[in-house]
Enzyme design. Sequence first.
Site, mmCIF file in Angstrom:
data_model
loop_
_atom_site.group_PDB
_atom_site.id
_atom_site.type_symbol
_atom_site.label_atom_id
_atom_site.label_comp_id
_atom_site.label_asym_id
_atom_site.label_seq_id
_atom_site.Cartn_x
_atom_site.Cartn_y
_atom_site.Cartn_z
ATOM 1 N N CYS A 2 0.826 -1.217 0.000
ATOM 2 C CA CYS A 2 0.000 0.000 0.000
ATOM 3 C C CYS A 2 0.849 1.252 0.000
ATOM 4 O O CYS A 2 1.536 1.530 -0.970
ATOM 5 C CB CYS A 2 -0.978 -0.025 1.162
ATOM 6 S SG CYS A 2 -0.242 -0.323 2.771
ATOM 7 N N CYS A 3 0.879 1.996 1.109
ATOM 8 C CA CYS A 3 1.365 3.373 1.054
ATOM 9 C C CYS A 3 2.823 3.537 1.457
ATOM 10 O O CYS A 3 3.264 4.647 1.735
ATOM 11 C CB CYS A 3 0.493 4.262 1.950
ATOM 12 S SG CYS A 3 -1.225 4.300 1.442
ATOM 13 N N GLY A 4 3.574 2.458 1.524
ATOM 14 C CA GLY A 4 4.952 2.600 1.928
ATOM 15 C C GLY A 4 5.844 2.968 0.770
ATOM 16 O O GLY A 4 5.667 3.981 0.109
ATOM 17 N N ARG A 47 -3.175 -1.257 -4.194
ATOM 18 C CA ARG A 47 -3.889 -0.572 -5.272
ATOM 19 C C ARG A 47 -3.144 -0.663 -6.598
ATOM 20 O O ARG A 47 -3.756 -0.763 -7.650
ATOM 21 C CB ARG A 47 -4.156 0.895 -4.895
ATOM 22 C CG ARG A 47 -2.934 1.736 -4.590
ATOM 23 C CD ARG A 47 -3.348 3.143 -4.171
ATOM 24 N NE ARG A 47 -2.200 4.007 -3.951
ATOM 25 C CZ ARG A 47 -1.596 4.160 -2.779
ATOM 26 N NH1 ARG A 47 -2.026 3.486 -1.720
ATOM 27 N NH2 ARG A 47 -0.570 4.968 -2.646
#
Length: 262
Positions: free
Chosen positions: A106-108, A176
């Site tokens: 994800c957002c890493g 995503r």
Amino acid sequence: MNLSVKKERVIHQYRAGKFNCKTDEVVEEFPLTIMVNGEEFVTLVCSPEHLRELVIGFLASEGVIRFKNEIKRFTIDESMGFAYVELNDTKNFRSSDFTKRVIGSCCGKGRHFYFLQDVKTAKTAIDKINISAETCIHLMMCLQNESQLFQHTGGVHNAGLCDTEKLIITRTDIGRHNALDKIFGYCLLHRIFVRDKILVFSGRISSEVLLKAAKLGVSIVISKSAPTELALKMAEELNITTVGFVRGDSFNIYTHHQRIIE
């Protein structure tokens, strides 16, 4: 080996001032290492389904391949978490030409659009398609209704490829980027023309997501979440319409609004 995208787990839930013991469903994470011509290229952390589409879509988005027939041999060892890809042209592939990295779910640590391969593979939208405001809302509603794994777990992202009327294909993943790569891989495997298609997405429109859409070749990106400023700058340059915050009967158009009509 039959991989599962979710598992049941006994949890203690606190609600209305009381603890209760219940069974909950949680999504699986699966590390998949891609080997290209015998070299370790990257490890993706993903949901363990549609792995062939994921690998092919990822290689295409990274500029390793353009068409599926560039792959001579493809095998996946699910028990060990490896995908083995042998290209027809073994001389022109060098892993040093790409940035080797582990891509989280994800957002890493993500992919940066200034890489040379990104510049080579991103496409400027050229199709003069348009859709109604009602269709934007309808397509997002269809995507949400298709997302049974999200409804059960709340732990995944969803992406859908659409024409101007309906959903064509949906894919789900904890990452995503992975959901978009699965869409890309499906299109390559089934030879789907995408320049006149629309991407509907559950997550934030980041610069990385916008770049994925550009590599896929769509003209419109619709999301139920927010965009970033960098993504919008890229969308302006790449002639991509971005629609965000599609919730209920409202949404925001951020770039190239002419494709969305009343």
